[in-house]
Write an enzyme that holds these catalytic residues in place. Structure first.
Site, mmCIF file in Angstrom:
data_model
loop_
_atom_site.group_PDB
_atom_site.id
_atom_site.type_symbol
_atom_site.label_atom_id
_atom_site.label_comp_id
_atom_site.label_asym_id
_atom_site.label_seq_id
_atom_site.Cartn_x
_atom_site.Cartn_y
_atom_site.Cartn_z
ATOM 1 N N HIS A 66 0.829 -1.215 0.000
ATOM 2 C CA HIS A 66 0.000 0.000 0.000
ATOM 3 C C HIS A 66 0.861 1.262 0.000
ATOM 4 O O HIS A 66 0.762 2.096 0.890
ATOM 5 C CB HIS A 66 -0.966 -0.019 1.190
ATOM 6 C CG HIS A 66 -2.040 -1.052 1.028
ATOM 7 N ND1 HIS A 66 -1.969 -2.303 1.592
ATOM 8 C CD2 HIS A 66 -3.198 -1.023 0.318
ATOM 9 C CE1 HIS A 66 -3.048 -2.993 1.256
ATOM 10 N NE2 HIS A 66 -3.809 -2.255 0.483
ATOM 11 N N ASN A 67 1.702 1.387 -1.013
ATOM 12 C CA ASN A 67 2.620 2.519 -1.118
ATOM 13 C C ASN A 67 2.177 3.441 -2.265
ATOM 14 O O ASN A 67 1.124 3.221 -2.875
ATOM 15 C CB ASN A 67 4.043 1.989 -1.353
ATOM 16 C CG ASN A 67 4.065 0.970 -2.480
ATOM 17 O OD1 ASN A 67 3.479 1.198 -3.539
ATOM 18 N ND2 ASN A 67 4.722 -0.166 -2.264
HETATM 19 ZN ZN ZN Z 1 -5.845 0.409 -2.572
#
Ligand code: ZN
Length: 459
Positions: free
Chosen positions: A76-77
């Site tokens: 989730h970057n």
């Molecule tokens: Zn997402």
């Protein structure tokens, strides 16, 4: 804007611009910094800068600030944020209906939603926050904890005058954008996935572009599809994302174990199976969502074909892995292997036998009755003979050693005894058996048709 050599946008050539409108875009070639400028380009290209009087400096500051508020988590970057935004851009480009159905303000809203949709994600999911009673879970009363937080973080950034790309909107338009963005970001909560899909199906059945609620549903679906769209990308682009997600899951479950919190099996490094997990996710969640979106936006059909290609890859890897595990179980019985030389016929079509064969080394060919047509090739770890062993059906093909082979030959009863206590392995053999019988039936059908055509032609 003319590009100069020290212009950070100089890399955005016509070729890059073209590629940006397709799911084939390989974002692994671009740094996080470059992704900021690519999103900025998408904003400009869609006419938002002029239509909403967005000042270029403010847009740039907003995007850089967003980038710095994504963390260096494995999944989730900011690259994930970029992928989701770029997939939305592809959908908008691919589907004429989107331009027809949605107003510019709605298109701006979906774009803002994808950009902020995972802001300040620390690699821990809603379950972790709720179970660990984190401050975020308390703040949001356990309701879509992260999604509420991502959205609030996004609007907090937009509150800063230097980042406020919405500053020239009227209050009414601002409130509309805010409402739509919130609806879209909250929709990305996977906990709501199935209930949302059934509501979406009802909307599609009677979609009316004049109805603002229906249009908001379309916005939400576009953002949700984009959020789970890695498998719409080419295999070499999508594959690393799957590993990154597992890495993030494992880090969370390690932490949960230390903290004595419940652990989900698909996140546990001791239980999770990447390939089987991906197959289940694509078959039950990702593909149905895209298929349902394609009912309203038929131009998404090629995207679904790509999903099917990637699914086939995952199924192949899953079967290979399961075959290896199965072979390992059979090897533990210490049955002696039998050697075959290249050209030896191992199984003859039409024979009745209840023996199964596990290929420890070498390659075999599956050949037709004429012994020359090669239907398939199988390598180390594969098994065959299960149709005869489990269904009592005469051998449906010839199996010929292509190279020197070492094979474990095991009778049906011994196989069942060895696999006693491994229901998954038995089910796997049965699934492969069903799959091969279906293939066999299709071949027979094709052969009968060909024969019929020949007779017709001759007649
Ligand atoms: Zn997402």
């Amino acid at each position: 804007m003319a590009a100069t050599s020290d212009d950070p946008r100089a890399f955005i050539t016509d070729e890059v611009k073209e590629s940006l409108t397709t799911p084939d875009f390989d974002m692994w070639h671009y740094s996080r910094e470059q992704c900021v400028y690519l999103i900025e380009y998408m904003f400009r290209e869609q006419g938002f800068v002029e239509a909403f009087q967005i000042e270029e400096e403010i847009l740039e500051t907003f995007l850089h600030t967003v980038r710095h508020n994504y963390h260096e988590t494995p999944f989730h970057n900011f690259h994930h944020c970029f992928c989701v935004t770029q997939m939305l851009y592809c959908i908008i480009h691919a589907c004429d209906e989107v331009e027809f159905f949605l107003t510019p303000l709605e298109r701006l809203s979906v774009m803002v939603a994808t950009i902020i949709h995972d802001l300040d994600h620390r690699g821990l999911n809603n379950n972790y926050h709720i179970n660990s009673r984190s401050d975020l879970a308390i703040n949001y009363n356990d309701q879509s904890v992260l999604e509420n937080h991502h959205c609030a973080t996004g609007f907090r950034i937009l509150q800063r005058p230097r980042c406020n790309i919405l500053q020239h909107l009227s209050l009414e338009d601002y409130k509309f954008v805010r409402k739509t963005v919130i609806a879209c970001v909250l929709s990305t909560d996977m906990g709501k996935h199935f209930s949302q899909r059934s509501q979406w199906r009802a909307v599609v059945a009677e979609f009316n572009p004049e109805d603002a609620t229906h249009r908001e549903w379309l916005c939400r679906m576009m953002v949700c599809c984009s959020d789970i769209s890695n498998e719409v990308r080419p295999w070499w682009v999508s594959r690393p994302w799957a590993t990154n997600l597992m890495e993030e899951f494992f880090a969370q479950s390690d932490r949960e174990k230390i903290e004595g919190l419940p652990v989900m099996s698909f996140m546990d490094r001791d239980q999770a199976q990447l390939e089987a997990g991906q197959v289940g996710f694509i078959e039950n969640i990702l593909r149905p969502l895209w298929q349902e979106a394609a009912e309203l936006l038929p131009e998404l059909q090629p995207f679904i074909e790509r999903i099917n290609e990637n699914l086939a890859h995952w199924v192949m890897f899953m079967q290979h892995k399961r075959s290896q595990i199965l072979l390992h179980v059979v090897e533990e019985s210490h049955k002696p292997g039998i050697s075959f030389n290249a050209g030896d016929v191992i199984v003859r079509m039409g024979e009745i036998s209840s023996k199964m064969y596990f290929l420890r080394a070498g390659t075999v060919e599956v050949r037709a009755e004429d012994m020359t047509t090669v239907w398939d090739t199988m390598g180390q770890g594969a098994f065959f003979g299960e149709v005869g062993a489990f269904k009592g059906i005469p051998r449906t093909a010839n199996i010929v050693a292509k190279t020197q082979c070492e094979i474990l030959v095991v009778g049906r009863d011994d196989v069942l005894e060895l696999l006693d206590g491994y229901p998954n392995h038995v089910r796997f053999i049965e699934d492969i058996c069903t799959e091969r019988l279906e293939k066999h039936a299709k071949r027979q059908e094709a052969a009968e048709l060909a024969e019929h055509d020949l007779i017709e032609f001759a007649g």
